[in-house]
Design a protein around this motif. Structure first.
Motif, mmCIF file in Angstrom:
data_model
loop_
_atom_site.group_PDB
_atom_site.id
_atom_site.type_symbol
_atom_site.label_atom_id
_atom_site.label_comp_id
_atom_site.label_asym_id
_atom_site.label_seq_id
_atom_site.Cartn_x
_atom_site.Cartn_y
_atom_site.Cartn_z
ATOM 1 N N MET A 183 47.568 -0.772 -11.576
ATOM 2 C CA MET A 183 47.372 0.326 -10.665
ATOM 3 C C MET A 183 46.185 0.067 -9.750
ATOM 4 N N ARG A 184 45.175 -0.581 -10.295
ATOM 5 C CA ARG A 184 43.954 -0.785 -9.515
ATOM 6 C C ARG A 184 44.218 -1.597 -8.253
ATOM 7 N N THR A 185 45.029 -2.621 -8.350
ATOM 8 C CA THR A 185 45.280 -3.480 -7.195
ATOM 9 C C THR A 185 46.012 -2.730 -6.093
ATOM 10 N N LEU A 186 47.058 -1.998 -6.468
ATOM 11 C CA LEU A 186 47.822 -1.247 -5.462
ATOM 12 C C LEU A 186 46.973 -0.160 -4.812
ATOM 13 N N ALA B 3 33.641 9.047 4.812
ATOM 14 C CA ALA B 3 35.003 8.784 4.318
ATOM 15 C C ALA B 3 35.230 7.290 4.115
ATOM 16 N N MET B 4 34.687 6.466 5.016
ATOM 17 C CA MET B 4 34.847 5.017 4.871
ATOM 18 C C MET B 4 34.125 4.511 3.616
ATOM 19 N N VAL B 5 32.908 4.987 3.408
ATOM 20 C CA VAL B 5 32.150 4.582 2.216
ATOM 21 C C VAL B 5 32.858 5.060 0.955
ATOM 22 N N LEU B 6 33.386 6.285 0.988
ATOM 23 C CA LEU B 6 34.115 6.810 -0.165
ATOM 24 C C LEU B 6 35.330 5.949 -0.487
ATOM 25 N N CYS C 56 37.474 2.048 -4.570
ATOM 26 C CA CYS C 56 38.111 0.783 -4.986
ATOM 27 C C CYS C 56 37.506 0.278 -6.298
ATOM 28 N N GLY C 57 36.208 0.413 -6.431
ATOM 29 C CA GLY C 57 35.547 -0.063 -7.637
ATOM 30 C C GLY C 57 35.540 0.930 -8.779
ATOM 31 N N MET C 58 35.915 2.169 -8.502
ATOM 32 C CA MET C 58 35.844 3.213 -9.522
ATOM 33 C C MET C 58 37.218 3.663 -10.003
#
Length: 118
Positions: A1-4, A41-44, A49-51
């Motif tokens: 799921m993380r990759t998608l 929004a961009m930073v979020l 992605c890492g969370m």
């Protein structure tokens, strides 16, 4: 799921940035306001992605999708792009979980005693 999900979020990062550039041309909006909202929004999207393996990350991703659709009130094409990315987010979560379940099932079968997979 993380990759998608991460792939969807990175795509959103770029779309949000381009929408910010378009929104700067809108009369009545200050560049500082546009980039405060777009930048957040961009930073979020990158932080998510890492969370993705943490609790609440998928729900935060849904909140980002709602914000992306709502940005259509400033940049009308974002109604369409937001809906497209919301659909991609749903597909990433839905099919990503199915892939994760299949991987876990195959790993359990391979680790079972008497399996020929090793």
């Amino acid at each position: 799921m993380r990759t998608l999900c991460a792939s969807t979020l990175i795509g959103e990062f770029f779309v949000i940035g381009f929408a910010g550039l378009v929104a700067m041309q809108t009369a009545g909006l200050h560049a500082t306001t546009v980039w405060a909202v777009s930048g957040t929004a961009m930073v979020l999207s990158v932080l998510l992605c890492g969370m993705l393996s943490r609790p609440g990350a998928v729900q935060t991703g849904w909140a980002l999708q709602i914000g992306l659709i709502a940005s259509g009130f400033v940049v009308p094409v974002m109604f369409f792009l937001g809906a497209v990315f919301a659909a991609l987010w749903w597909a990433s979560v839905h099919f990503g979980r199915k892939v994760d379940e299949a991987k876990a099932r195959f790993a359990a079968q391979a680790a079972a005693p008497g399996s020929d997979a090793a």
